[in-house]
Design a protein around this motif. Structure first.
Motif, PDB file in Angstrom:
ATOM      1  N   TYR A  87       0.846  -1.190   0.000  1.00 37.49           N
ATOM      2  CA  TYR A  87       0.000   0.000   0.000  1.00 37.49           C
ATOM      3  C   TYR A  87       0.883   1.242   0.000  1.00 37.49           C
ATOM      4  O   TYR A  87       2.042   1.192   0.404  1.00 37.49           O
ATOM      5  CB  TYR A  87      -0.895   0.035   1.249  1.00 37.49           C
ATOM      6  CG  TYR A  87      -1.750  -1.188   1.414  1.00 37.49           C
ATOM      7  CD1 TYR A  87      -2.975  -1.299   0.763  1.00 37.49           C
ATOM      8  CD2 TYR A  87      -1.327  -2.251   2.208  1.00 37.49           C
ATOM      9  CE1 TYR A  87      -3.763  -2.431   0.908  1.00 37.49           C
ATOM     10  CE2 TYR A  87      -2.111  -3.395   2.361  1.00 37.49           C
ATOM     11  CZ  TYR A  87      -3.323  -3.477   1.704  1.00 37.49           C
ATOM     12  OH  TYR A  87      -4.095  -4.601   1.843  1.00 37.49           O
ATOM     13  N   HIS A  88       0.315   2.356  -0.422  1.00 36.91           N
ATOM     14  CA  HIS A  88       1.024   3.621  -0.304  1.00 36.91           C
ATOM     15  C   HIS A  88       0.016   4.742  -0.110  1.00 36.91           C
ATOM     16  O   HIS A  88      -1.134   4.645  -0.535  1.00 36.91           O
ATOM     17  CB  HIS A  88       1.897   3.906  -1.533  1.00 36.91           C
ATOM     18  CG  HIS A  88       1.157   3.864  -2.828  1.00 36.91           C
ATOM     19  ND1 HIS A  88       1.304   2.846  -3.726  1.00 36.91           N
ATOM     20  CD2 HIS A  88       0.248   4.718  -3.377  1.00 36.91           C
ATOM     21  CE1 HIS A  88       0.530   3.057  -4.777  1.00 36.91           C
ATOM     22  NE2 HIS A  88      -0.115   4.184  -4.592  1.00 36.91           N
ATOM     23  N   ARG A  89       0.472   5.782   0.569  1.00 34.05           N
ATOM     24  CA  ARG A  89      -0.364   6.968   0.783  1.00 34.05           C
ATOM     25  C   ARG A  89       0.298   8.101   0.019  1.00 34.05           C
ATOM     26  O   ARG A  89       1.385   8.537   0.377  1.00 34.05           O
ATOM     27  CB  ARG A  89      -0.454   7.292   2.274  1.00 34.05           C
ATOM     28  CG  ARG A  89      -1.469   8.390   2.595  1.00 34.05           C
ATOM     29  CD  ARG A  89      -1.695   8.533   4.089  1.00 34.05           C
ATOM     30  NE  ARG A  89      -2.741   9.524   4.335  1.00 34.05           N
ATOM     31  CZ  ARG A  89      -2.627  10.525   5.193  1.00 34.05           C
ATOM     32  NH1 ARG A  89      -1.530  10.690   5.895  1.00 34.05           N
ATOM     33  NH2 ARG A  89      -3.610  11.372   5.355  1.00 34.05           N
ATOM     34  N   ASN A  90      -0.359   8.538  -1.046  1.00 36.76           N
ATOM     35  CA  ASN A  90       0.281   9.504  -1.937  1.00 36.76           C
ATOM     36  C   ASN A  90      -0.739  10.488  -2.496  1.00 36.76           C
ATOM     37  O   ASN A  90      -1.945  10.311  -2.350  1.00 36.76           O
ATOM     38  CB  ASN A  90       0.948   8.770  -3.105  1.00 36.76           C
ATOM     39  CG  ASN A  90      -0.051   8.041  -3.970  1.00 36.76           C
ATOM     40  OD1 ASN A  90      -0.569   6.986  -3.591  1.00 36.76           O
ATOM     41  ND2 ASN A  90      -0.348   8.581  -5.139  1.00 36.76           N
ATOM     42  N   GLY A 178      12.664  12.092  -0.556  1.00 36.99           N
ATOM     43  CA  GLY A 178      13.045  13.097  -1.540  1.00 36.99           C
ATOM     44  C   GLY A 178      11.949  14.052  -1.942  1.00 36.99           C
ATOM     45  O   GLY A 178      11.929  14.540  -3.072  1.00 36.99           O
ATOM     46  N   GLY A 179      11.026  14.341  -1.035  1.00 40.74           N
ATOM     47  CA  GLY A 179       9.924  15.254  -1.352  1.00 40.74           C
ATOM     48  C   GLY A 179       8.649  14.794  -0.692  1.00 40.74           C
ATOM     49  O   GLY A 179       8.642  13.902   0.155  1.00 40.74           O
ATOM     50  N   ARG A 180       7.527  15.384  -1.104  1.00 37.31           N
ATOM     51  CA  ARG A 180       6.250  15.118  -0.446  1.00 37.31           C
ATOM     52  C   ARG A 180       5.234  14.435  -1.354  1.00 37.31           C
ATOM     53  O   ARG A 180       4.042  14.440  -1.068  1.00 37.31           O
ATOM     54  CB  ARG A 180       5.676  16.441   0.072  1.00 37.31           C
ATOM     55  CG  ARG A 180       6.452  17.105   1.194  1.00 37.31           C
ATOM     56  CD  ARG A 180       6.319  16.338   2.502  1.00 37.31           C
ATOM     57  NE  ARG A 180       4.927  16.074   2.816  1.00 37.31           N
ATOM     58  CZ  ARG A 180       4.095  16.971   3.358  1.00 37.31           C
ATOM     59  NH1 ARG A 180       4.533  18.189   3.654  1.00 37.31           N
ATOM     60  NH2 ARG A 180       2.844  16.663   3.627  1.00 37.31           N
ATOM     61  N   GLU A 181       5.702  13.830  -2.450  1.00 37.72           N
ATOM     62  CA  GLU A 181       4.748  13.151  -3.337  1.00 37.72           C
ATOM     63  C   GLU A 181       4.068  11.974  -2.638  1.00 37.72           C
ATOM     64  O   GLU A 181       2.890  11.702  -2.843  1.00 37.72           O
ATOM     65  CB  GLU A 181       5.465  12.643  -4.593  1.00 37.72           C
ATOM     66  CG  GLU A 181       5.679  13.674  -5.670  1.00 37.72           C
ATOM     67  CD  GLU A 181       6.130  13.023  -6.972  1.00 37.72           C
ATOM     68  OE1 GLU A 181       5.278  12.821  -7.843  1.00 37.72           O
ATOM     69  OE2 GLU A 181       7.329  12.718  -7.096  1.00 37.72           O
ATOM     70  N   THR A 200      10.093  11.063   6.143  1.00 40.78           N
ATOM     71  CA  THR A 200      10.518  12.061   7.114  1.00 40.78           C
ATOM     72  C   THR A 200      10.526  13.477   6.542  1.00 40.78           C
ATOM     73  O   THR A 200      10.785  14.430   7.277  1.00 40.78           O
ATOM     74  CB  THR A 200      11.926  11.731   7.644  1.00 40.78           C
ATOM     75  OG1 THR A 200      12.836  11.604   6.543  1.00 40.78           O
ATOM     76  CG2 THR A 200      11.909  10.431   8.432  1.00 40.78           C
ATOM     77  N   ASP A 201      10.259  13.624   5.249  1.00 36.20           N
ATOM     78  CA  ASP A 201      10.139  14.960   4.666  1.00 36.20           C
ATOM     79  C   ASP A 201       8.821  15.624   5.059  1.00 36.20           C
ATOM     80  O   ASP A 201       8.663  16.833   4.897  1.00 36.20           O
ATOM     81  CB  ASP A 201      10.245  14.895   3.141  1.00 36.20           C
ATOM     82  CG  ASP A 201      11.567  14.297   2.681  1.00 36.20           C
ATOM     83  OD1 ASP A 201      12.582  14.580   3.330  1.00 36.20           O
ATOM     84  OD2 ASP A 201      11.572  13.538   1.701  1.00 36.20           O
TER      85      ASP A 201
END
Length: 358
Positions: A87-90, A178-181, A200-201
């Motif tokens: 799963y991913h939260r994006n 590497g960012g907030r995507e 952690t971004d």
């Protein structure tokens, strides 16, 4: 003796770097000094299993991909979206290439951690959480309440969501993505401990909610017609701010940005999440919700909210890393046991590893 390269692992190692087949072919050419150049077509045939790589050629792929030859030759099941355990939260705008890279990274990370655990003295907590069916009379909120009871959590805010996840046997890895995507991804193959990669971004309040969201995926078993992401969202909201406890506090004073910051300090979730909770619990109307959202946006809170929370600290993976480093006689040895390079392991685990290297 190292066997042939596993095509699945070769693909995962390349995608974890964010490389195309052409980019890998160029790196293989550079490292080997091959003339004529190694082609993208050659890499494609290797990854399809049409051509085998072993010996010096496997060593070349190993050097390019920053993993050891024995890792590339290993037997491993890799998991992809849609198989019920990844799963991913994006954000909706997240690129497919970003997700492919992240999915490859979490698959490799799981294998690295398994290899390190097998070679260390750390006894990992057994994962025994059985997902509760969700649908009909039982909703994700019921599962969240049941988990609070099972873990004997006190009323009020949860001090550390990371600790809760680790108590049920999850391996939590805070990592810069590497960012907030993408806020997080989780992988839970059958019979194994789940791996949560938390970005952690993102600010700490969002990390807490995100981690509760990932807990929802492993604690709930959704009905076939249920949206898994909406289910995890509802679970996280109830776990972090139970309706019976937070609703009276939301009703105690008018909902304003200043009031939301007061509640944020107490409940340790974002003002935006508390505002949404007020709407979902019928404390404010849709029009008031939209008005406050606009107000908070004009204050710049959509990007960075005031009163940031302190980040949480994972303990299980750092303990595993320390034991692995001690057993291997140093970080380089531990990285070799994991099946990768020190540089790559540092890049993936960051402070989790640096904390045992200083």
């Amino acid at each position: 003796m190292t066997g042939d390269g596993n095509p699945e692992l070769l693909v995962a190692a390349r995608e974890a770097l964010g490389w195309t087949q052409k980019r890998l072919a160029d790196e293989l050419t550079r490292l080997s000094g091959a003339n004529p150049e190694i082609s993208q077509g050659y890499v494609s045939r290797v990854e399809k299993g049409s051509l085998s790589v072993f010996g010096d050629r496997l060593d070349l792929f190993s050097a390019a991909l920053e993993v050891t030859p024995d890792f590339l030759a290993g037997e491993a099941k890799l998991w992809s979206l849609g198989e019920g355990c990844l799963y991913h939260r994006n954000r909706a705008s997240t690129k497919a290439s970003t997700l492919r890279r992240l999915h490859a990274q979490v698959n490799l990370l799981r294998l690295f951690l398994r290899r390190l655990a097998a070679g260390s003295s750390v006894t990992m907590r057994e994962f025994t959480l059985v997902p509760m069916p969700v649908g009909g009379l039982d909703g994700p909120e019921d599962v969240a309440r049941a988990l609070r009871r099972r873990l004997d959590l006190p009323d009020g805010p949860i001090e550390s969501v990371t600790e809760v996840a680790e108590r049920v046997g999850a391996l939590v890895v805070p990592m810069s993505l590497g960012g907030r995507e993408v806020d997080a991804t989780s992988l839970h193959p059958p019979g194994e401990a789940p791996v949560f990669v938390i970005n952690t971004d993102a600010p700490a309040d969002r990390q807490r909610f995100t981690q509760a969201h990932e807990l929802g995926h492993i604690a709930c078993s959704p009905a076939l017609d249920m949206d898994a992401e909406e289910m995890a969202q509802a679970f996280a909201s109830e776990l972090l701010a139970p309706a019976s406890q937070v609703r009276p506090e939301l009703l105690a004073a008018p909902i304003t940005p200043a009031r939301l910051l007061q509640l944020k300090a107490r409940w340790r979730i974002s003002a935006a999440a508390l505002l949404r909770r007020a709407l979902d619990l019928g404390v404010i109307t849709d029009s008031r919700y939209r008005s406050l959202n606009t107000q908070m946006s004009s204050l710049g809170w959509k990007k960075t909210e005031p009163e940031p929370l302190a980040p949480e600290v994972a303990t299980v993976v750092p303990a595993l890393m320390k034991a692995a480093v001690d057993a291997a006689g140093g970080v380089d040895g531990a990285a070799a046991i994991a099946g990768t390079t020190t540089t790559k392991l540092r890049a993936m685990l960051g402070d989790q590893l640096l904390g045992v290297c200083r």
